[in-house]
Motif scaffolding. Structure first.
Motif, PDB file in Angstrom:
ATOM      1  N   ALA A 117      63.932  13.698  30.287  1.00 44.33           N
ATOM      2  CA  ALA A 117      62.824  13.416  31.209  1.00 44.33           C
ATOM      3  C   ALA A 117      61.761  12.567  30.506  1.00 44.33           C
ATOM      4  O   ALA A 117      61.213  11.633  31.109  1.00 44.33           O
ATOM      5  CB  ALA A 117      62.219  14.716  31.732  1.00 44.33           C
ATOM      6  N   ASP A 172      59.936  13.322  37.478  1.00 48.27           N
ATOM      7  CA  ASP A 172      60.083  14.147  36.274  1.00 48.27           C
ATOM      8  C   ASP A 172      58.883  15.037  35.989  1.00 48.27           C
ATOM      9  O   ASP A 172      58.878  15.762  34.995  1.00 48.27           O
ATOM     10  CB  ASP A 172      60.331  13.248  35.058  1.00 48.27           C
ATOM     11  CG  ASP A 172      61.679  12.563  35.105  1.00 48.27           C
ATOM     12  OD1 ASP A 172      62.694  13.271  35.168  1.00 48.27           O
ATOM     13  OD2 ASP A 172      61.711  11.313  35.088  1.00 48.27           O
ATOM     14  N   GLU A 210      59.386  18.634  35.143  1.00 46.45           N
ATOM     15  CA  GLU A 210      60.202  18.875  33.955  1.00 46.45           C
ATOM     16  C   GLU A 210      59.415  18.749  32.652  1.00 46.45           C
ATOM     17  O   GLU A 210      59.877  19.188  31.612  1.00 46.45           O
ATOM     18  CB  GLU A 210      61.376  17.883  33.914  1.00 46.45           C
ATOM     19  CG  GLU A 210      62.255  17.911  35.142  1.00 46.45           C
ATOM     20  CD  GLU A 210      62.906  19.257  35.356  1.00 46.45           C
ATOM     21  OE1 GLU A 210      63.422  19.830  34.380  1.00 46.45           O
ATOM     22  OE2 GLU A 210      62.882  19.741  36.501  1.00 46.45           O
TER      23      GLU A 210
END
Length: 152
Positions: free
Chosen positions: A95, A67, A70
């Motif tokens: 996320a 993640d 993100e």
């Protein structure tokens, strides 16, 4: 203690628990949402600045789950604040919820459904189709871009 993301201020989230946030959240807000942050701060909201080593721990966890690309710097620092304060993260960001789960921080959602499972993303080359566990800008084999892929 509940640690509030910008979505809490945007969606007029209310709680009777103690609340906290970070200064970078205030910088993301505009209009009425920024006034709500200021009002909460004036009413005793704890404004926390997490330690650099905690932010790095969260950054590593985000890389492990896939993640990292993100999450913004604000997201990472907010997760670090929730970790340090042993608080409940209040966010709608999937996320952030995924990384929170990885570092054992509880998360509460506001306007969306929360995550139903934790994921460790893989990355697939858009050219040759090879898969990688960690994100890179380009495939080391053929040079094409990688895209995040659901591991399920």
């Amino acid at each position: 203690m509940q640690v509030l993301d910008s979505s809490a201020f945007i969606n007029e989230y209310h709680t009777t628990d103690e609340i906290a946030s970070i200064p970078m959240v205030r910088e993301e807000l505009e209009g009425e949402a920024s006034y709500r942050y200021d009002a909460d701060e004036g009413s005793g909201m704890h404004v926390h600045i997490p330690a650099g080593d905690t932010v790095e721990k969260i950054r590593r966890a985000a890389r492990e789950t896939g993640d990292a690309e993100e999450l913004s710097e604000t997201d990472l620092r907010l997760l670090a604040a929730a970790f340090e304060l042993d608080g409940v993260l209040v966010t709608d960001d999937y996320a952030m919820q995924n990384v929170a789960d990885r570092v054992d921080v509880d998360a509460t959602v506001i306007a969306r459904e929360g995550i139903s499972e934790t994921r460790e993303w893989t990355f697939q080359c858009q050219g040759c189709g090879r898969e990688f566990d960690e994100h890179r800008d380009r495939c080391p084999v053929c040079g094409m871009e990688l895209a995040r892929k659901n591991p399920a």
